[in-house]
Structures are given as C-alpha cells and as structure tokens.
Design an enzyme around this catalytic site. Structure first.
Site, PDB file in Angstrom:
ATOM      1  N   LYS A 142     -14.444   6.599 -60.912  1.00  0.00           N
ATOM      2  CA  LYS A 142     -14.787   6.489 -59.674  1.00  0.00           C
ATOM      3  C   LYS A 142     -15.644   5.437 -59.570  1.00  0.00           C
ATOM      4  CE  LYS A 142     -16.458   9.661 -56.015  1.00  0.00           C
ATOM      5  NZ  LYS A 142     -17.330   8.621 -55.388  1.00  0.00           N
ATOM      6  N   TYR A 162     -18.763   7.252 -63.098  1.00  0.00           N
ATOM      7  CA  TYR A 162     -19.158   7.264 -61.740  1.00  0.00           C
ATOM      8  C   TYR A 162     -19.882   6.098 -61.825  1.00  0.00           C
ATOM      9  CZ  TYR A 162     -20.452   8.979 -57.456  1.00  0.00           C
ATOM     10  OH  TYR A 162     -20.750   9.198 -55.867  1.00  0.00           O
TER      11      TYR A 162
END
Length: 304
Positions: free
Chosen positions: A166, A138
């Site tokens: 992400k 992330y």
C-alpha cells in the site's frame, strides 16, 4: 483465506466506531461491515490509519479484528493493520489476526522512531520470520516520517511473506517509478481512480485503491468493475466524479480540508446516516464551521 492474487479493486480503510463517550461500539462495527457489503466493496482494511489503531488498547485491536473476520466470513478479503512501535507488538497482533481468520496483515515502519532503510528492512524481516502469513507493506510517510524508496520496497517485496504494497507516498511520480520496477512482482494499492490511473494500470500494474471510510464508494466500486470489463468510457466518468469529490475533501499528503482527516470522515459518515462513530481522543469532533463546510461538499456531490 482469500489469496493475494484476488486482492484488488476498491477497499475502504474502515473507521473504528467509538461511541460519543469513547467506548468501542462493536454493534456499530458490525453495522459498518454490513454497509461495506451492501456497497459492494472488493475488500476491507481494518485497524489501519483510518481505524485509529494508536488510540486503541491491544485487546480492543484484537476484538475489532476478530469481529471483522467473523462477520465478513469470506465475503471479501479482510486485511488487518497490526502496526506498532516494536516488532514484538506487531508479531503478537499479527499472529492473533491470522489465527482469527484474517486474509493478511498490514503494518508500517515503526512510527516516531524514524529508522534507517536498513533498520526498516530488518524490522519487516523479523516480523516476517515470526508471522507466517500474507503481508502488505504500508508506506505511509505522513504517519511515520519516513518515505520508503523503490530500492527498499524491492528488498521487502523479495521477502516470501510480503505479497502486497500500500503505497501512500504523496509523491505520485515516485510511486510510478516504484510501480514500473515492481508492479509485476507484488499487488499494489495506490490512487488509481483517475484518468491517469487507467493508463498506469494498463502499462505498469497496480490492482486497487484503499480509501478512508468509503465515502466515495459510489464511484470507486463501479470504476474498477467498469475497468475490468473494458468499459473505459464508463470508468472515466466514475474517475472524474471520484476525483472531484476527493479534491473537495483531501489535500496534499492526505490532509483533511475540513478538519483532521479521520474526524472529517466520521463526521461525514454520521451526516450520511452511516455507522462511522466518533473520533477518540486525542482527535476531536469537527466544530460547527467545519461541519457546515463539509455539508456543502456532500451536497455538491449528491450525497446529501
């Protein structure tokens, strides 16, 4: 376990429902998961930024993850956020989430520490060596004060456990450079629900988008389903409506335009009769002026 090659489409970054007095409300949490299934989402991220992981105890985070895995029961992928300040914390939460049936885990570099890129690599490698499960990296500069470079993400994607990224950098051009180099090697989530995103997915890769609270699911879900069918004109219509709604609610670097982003999401969900709950301290609910502005936006886009 749903494999990463089936991680795609529109996913909500779920809120964690707290009662107005701050209690964790697991009944409301199950209702929120039911709502997502009714909306037809393609996956869900639990205990991410929108889930206020930092405001929960370790046991609460485990309970939220466990209930999600049990309640969804394989209907769509469940990826559990296990971000923390130390690798030991991430390892403990990651092992617990996978033992409870999570399809994967997600975590950022440690917030506040501002580690170097080499330190970030070793942080992820230490966790990967200790937690044998699919991992989503992330990149969240707003919450960590570090923006992962393409070179660093390439090193991380080479770790056997890292299957997805992400990429929430506010610099979309940087994301495109990363996707051009790494899009064939990992499952990427970013904002592809735009006319530009259609071309990006066609040419560079990219599999899905993760949005806080699913307020625009009525366009995000059919956008991807139309795109997968090759119905590009339909996908463009949903992309335009999605983009217009998001532009009225979220500014540069994912800042809420009517209050802090999570408080705004939860206030909107309550207006819509959805089980989003209230924010937990240190966040506060929106004031009357912000609520009035948010109501105008929801009416403008046909939600109220």
């Amino acid at each position: 376990m749903i494999p990463a090659d089936r991680w795609r489409g529109y996913w909500p970054a779920a809120t964690t429902p707290f009662a107005q007095d701050g209690r964790l409300d697991l009944t409301m949490w199950r209702e929120q998961l039911d709502l997502y299934q009714e909306l037809g989402v393609h996956g869900v991220l639990v205990n991410g930024s929108s889930g206020e992981w930092y405001a929960q105890t370790s046991q609460e985070r485990r309970d939220v993850a466990r209930v999600a895995c049990e309640h969804v029961n394989g209907a769509f992928p469940v990826v559990v956020g296990v971000s923390g300040f130390t690798p030991d914390t991430v390892i403990d939460l990651g092992r617990a989430a996978l033992a409870d049936g999570a399809d994967g885990i997600l975590f950022t570099p440690p917030p506040y520490a501002r580690p170097t890129e080499d330190e970030i690599y070793h942080f992820y490698r230490e966790v990967a060596e200790a937690v044998d499960g699919p991992t989503m990296v992330y990149n969240w500069p707003r919450g960590t004060a570090v923006n992962m470079s393409t070179d660093l993400l390439e090193r991380l994607v080479a770790l056997p456990q890292v299957v997805s990224v992400k990429d929430s950098t506010p610099e979309y051009g940087e994301h495109l450079d990363t996707l051009a180099r790494l899009g064939s090697r990992s499952v990427f989530f970013a904002n592809y629900i735009t006319r530009l995103g259609i071309g990006v997915m066609d040419q560079l890769g990219g599999q899905g988008s993760i949005e806080g609270g699913a307020l625009a699911a009525q366009h995000g879900v059919p956008f991807f389903e139309a795109y997968w069918k090759g119905e590009i004109d339909v996908a463009r219509v949903h992309a335009d409506r999605y983009d217009a709604q998001q532009s009225d609610m979220i500014g540069y670097n994912f800042v809420g335009l009517h209050g802090s982003q999570i408080s705004q999401i939860k206030a909107a969900m309550r207006m819509l009769g959805q089980p989003g709950g209230w924010p937990r301290r240190p966040l506060r609910d929106l004031d009357e002026h912000a609520v009035a502005g948010l109501r105008i936006v929801l009416e403008r886009h046909g939600l109220l």
